[in-house]
Design a protein around this motif. Structure first.
Motif, PDB file in Angstrom:
ATOM      1  N   PHE A   1      -3.995   1.253   9.043  1.00 14.23           N
ATOM      2  CA  PHE A   1      -4.945   0.892   7.981  1.00 14.23           C
ATOM      3  C   PHE A   1      -6.008   0.028   8.635  1.00 14.23           C
ATOM      4  O   PHE A   1      -5.710  -1.049   9.125  1.00 14.23           O
ATOM      5  CB  PHE A   1      -4.211   0.108   6.891  1.00 14.23           C
TER       6      PHE A   1
ATOM      7  N   LEU B   1      -5.031   6.543  -0.733  1.00 17.24           N
ATOM      8  CA  LEU B   1      -6.400   6.796  -0.243  1.00 17.24           C
ATOM      9  C   LEU B   1      -7.494   6.581  -1.292  1.00 17.24           C
ATOM     10  O   LEU B   1      -8.638   6.957  -1.072  1.00 17.24           O
ATOM     11  CB  LEU B   1      -6.552   8.208   0.346  1.00 17.24           C
ATOM     12  N   LEU B   2      -7.136   5.990  -2.439  1.00 12.15           N
ATOM     13  CA  LEU B   2      -8.169   5.780  -3.470  1.00 12.15           C
ATOM     14  C   LEU B   2      -9.239   4.799  -2.983  1.00 12.15           C
ATOM     15  O   LEU B   2     -10.425   4.996  -3.230  1.00 12.15           O
ATOM     16  CB  LEU B   2      -7.532   5.244  -4.757  1.00 12.15           C
ATOM     17  N   CYS B   3      -8.807   3.748  -2.271  1.00 15.92           N
ATOM     18  CA  CYS B   3      -9.795   2.775  -1.786  1.00 15.92           C
ATOM     19  C   CYS B   3     -10.718   3.412  -0.753  1.00 15.92           C
ATOM     20  O   CYS B   3     -11.932   3.219  -0.779  1.00 15.92           O
ATOM     21  CB  CYS B   3      -9.102   1.541  -1.206  1.00 15.92           C
TER      22      CYS B   3
ATOM     23  N   CYS C   1       0.829  -1.219   0.000  1.00 15.26           N
ATOM     24  CA  CYS C   1       0.000   0.000   0.000  1.00 15.26           C
ATOM     25  C   CYS C   1       0.860   1.265   0.000  1.00 15.26           C
ATOM     26  O   CYS C   1       1.823   1.370   0.759  1.00 15.26           O
ATOM     27  CB  CYS C   1      -0.902  -0.012   1.223  1.00 15.26           C
ATOM     28  N   THR C   2       0.491   2.221  -0.874  1.00 15.71           N
ATOM     29  CA  THR C   2       1.229   3.485  -0.966  1.00 15.71           C
ATOM     30  C   THR C   2       0.449   4.621  -0.309  1.00 15.71           C
ATOM     31  O   THR C   2       0.799   5.788  -0.483  1.00 15.71           O
ATOM     32  CB  THR C   2       1.475   3.843  -2.438  1.00 15.71           C
TER      33      THR C   2
ATOM     34  N   ALA D   1      -2.739  -3.589  -4.012  1.00 18.76           N
ATOM     35  CA  ALA D   1      -2.334  -3.634  -2.607  1.00 18.76           C
ATOM     36  C   ALA D   1      -3.450  -4.160  -1.718  1.00 18.76           C
ATOM     37  O   ALA D   1      -3.192  -4.593  -0.600  1.00 18.76           O
ATOM     38  CB  ALA D   1      -1.916  -2.248  -2.135  1.00 18.76           C
ATOM     39  N   ILE D   2      -4.688  -4.091  -2.189  1.00 11.60           N
ATOM     40  CA  ILE D   2      -5.797  -4.625  -1.389  1.00 11.60           C
ATOM     41  C   ILE D   2      -6.597  -5.587  -2.259  1.00 11.60           C
ATOM     42  O   ILE D   2      -6.872  -5.288  -3.426  1.00 11.60           O
ATOM     43  CB  ILE D   2      -6.686  -3.492  -0.812  1.00 11.60           C
TER      44      ILE D   2
ATOM     45  N   VAL E   1      -2.249  -0.471  -7.386  1.00 12.92           N
ATOM     46  CA  VAL E   1      -1.037  -1.297  -7.251  1.00 12.92           C
ATOM     47  C   VAL E   1      -1.332  -2.685  -6.663  1.00 12.92           C
ATOM     48  O   VAL E   1      -0.445  -3.311  -6.094  1.00 12.92           O
ATOM     49  CB  VAL E   1       0.031  -0.571  -6.394  1.00 12.92           C
TER      50      VAL E   1
ATOM     51  N   ILE F   1      -7.467   5.162   6.773  1.00 11.26           N
ATOM     52  CA  ILE F   1      -6.023   5.048   6.549  1.00 11.26           C
ATOM     53  C   ILE F   1      -5.338   6.302   7.110  1.00 11.26           C
ATOM     54  O   ILE F   1      -5.826   7.410   6.903  1.00 11.26           O
ATOM     55  CB  ILE F   1      -5.709   4.932   5.036  1.00 11.26           C
TER      56      ILE F   1
ATOM     57  N   CYS G   1      -7.757   0.237  -6.299  1.00 12.65           N
ATOM     58  CA  CYS G   1      -6.331   0.235  -5.968  1.00 12.65           C
ATOM     59  C   CYS G   1      -5.455   0.108  -7.228  1.00 12.65           C
ATOM     60  O   CYS G   1      -5.591  -0.840  -7.992  1.00 12.65           O
ATOM     61  CB  CYS G   1      -6.017  -0.908  -5.010  1.00 12.65           C
TER      62      CYS G   1
HETATM   63  S1  SF4 Z   1      -4.785  -0.123  -0.628  1.00 15.88           S
HETATM   64 FE1  SF4 Z   1      -4.331   0.629  -2.707  1.00 15.88          FE
HETATM   65  S2  SF4 Z   1      -5.918   2.172  -3.075  1.00 15.88           S
HETATM   66 FE2  SF4 Z   1      -5.876   1.819  -0.874  1.00 15.88          FE
HETATM   67  S3  SF4 Z   1      -4.490   3.396  -0.091  1.00 15.88           S
HETATM   68 FE3  SF4 Z   1      -3.288   1.533  -0.427  1.00 15.88          FE
HETATM   69  S4  SF4 Z   1      -2.463   1.777  -2.489  1.00 15.88           S
HETATM   70 FE4  SF4 Z   1      -4.121   3.245  -2.307  1.00 15.88          FE
END
Ligand code: SF4
Ligand code: SF4
Length: 166
Positions: free
Chosen positions: A105, A75-77, A71-72, A126-127, A124, A88, A122
């Protein structure tokens, strides 16, 4: 004053419908007793239904190859979540090559509607939503999943590697 009403026939129709319904139930009951092996009932929890690969169960935070979470903190999710159940807290990463990471998180499973928008949003991988669906518990607090639980719970057997590792 006593009012004399004409005889009511709709009650007779009601009983006729009720008897017909019970006959159908009885017919299925007897048929199922006679072919008990063919009943499509799964003896849960001893046997479990196979789930589709697209099944949306308990969330997973994936990892990079070095074991840190992917996760970067973009905050898109959290923004896409219609139930507002993702929280987050982003922070600067000590490594200057990594822009951000989440200090915390959390996902509140009791509010989650399992829509999968977080997974879709997401960029990348990541979730993800996994295959776990048995999460009955007694206390509300056990439905708040934190970063550690999302990425390292025993069911994940060491964690899941993200498809995006650059
Ligand atoms: S899980 Fe993915 S979309 Fe959510 S904050 Fe992390 S990188 Fe962003
Ligand atoms: S599955 Fe839907 S409701 Fe649940 S955390 Fe993801 S976006 Fe929110």
């Amino acid at each position: 004053m006593l009012i004399k009403r004409p005889p009511s026939y709709h009650k007779l129709f009601f009983f006729r419908g009720m008897l017909l319904g019970m006959t159908v139930t009885l017919k299925h009951f007897i048929l199922n007793l006679l072919r008990i092996r063919k009943i499509p009932t799964i003896q849960y929890p001893e046997k479990k239904r196979e789930r589709s690969a697209r099944f949306k169960g308990k969330h997973i935070l994936t990892k990079k190859l070095d074991g840190s979470i992917r996760c970067t903190s973009c905050l898109l999710c959290q923004t896409a979540c219609p139930a507002r159940c993702i929280k987050i807290t982003p922070s600067e990463h000590p490594d200057p090559k990594v822009e951000k990471f989440p200090i915390s998180f959390q996902i509140d499973l009791l509010r989650c509607v399992m829509c999968g928008y977080c997974e879709e949003a997401c960029p990348v991988d990541a979730i993800r939503m996994g295959q776990e669906y048995e999460w009955a518990d007694y206390s509300e607090s056990s439905f708040i999943m934190d970063k550690e639980y999302l990425s390292n719970r025993p069911a994940l057997q060491g964690g899941v590697i993200s498809k995006v590792n650059s």
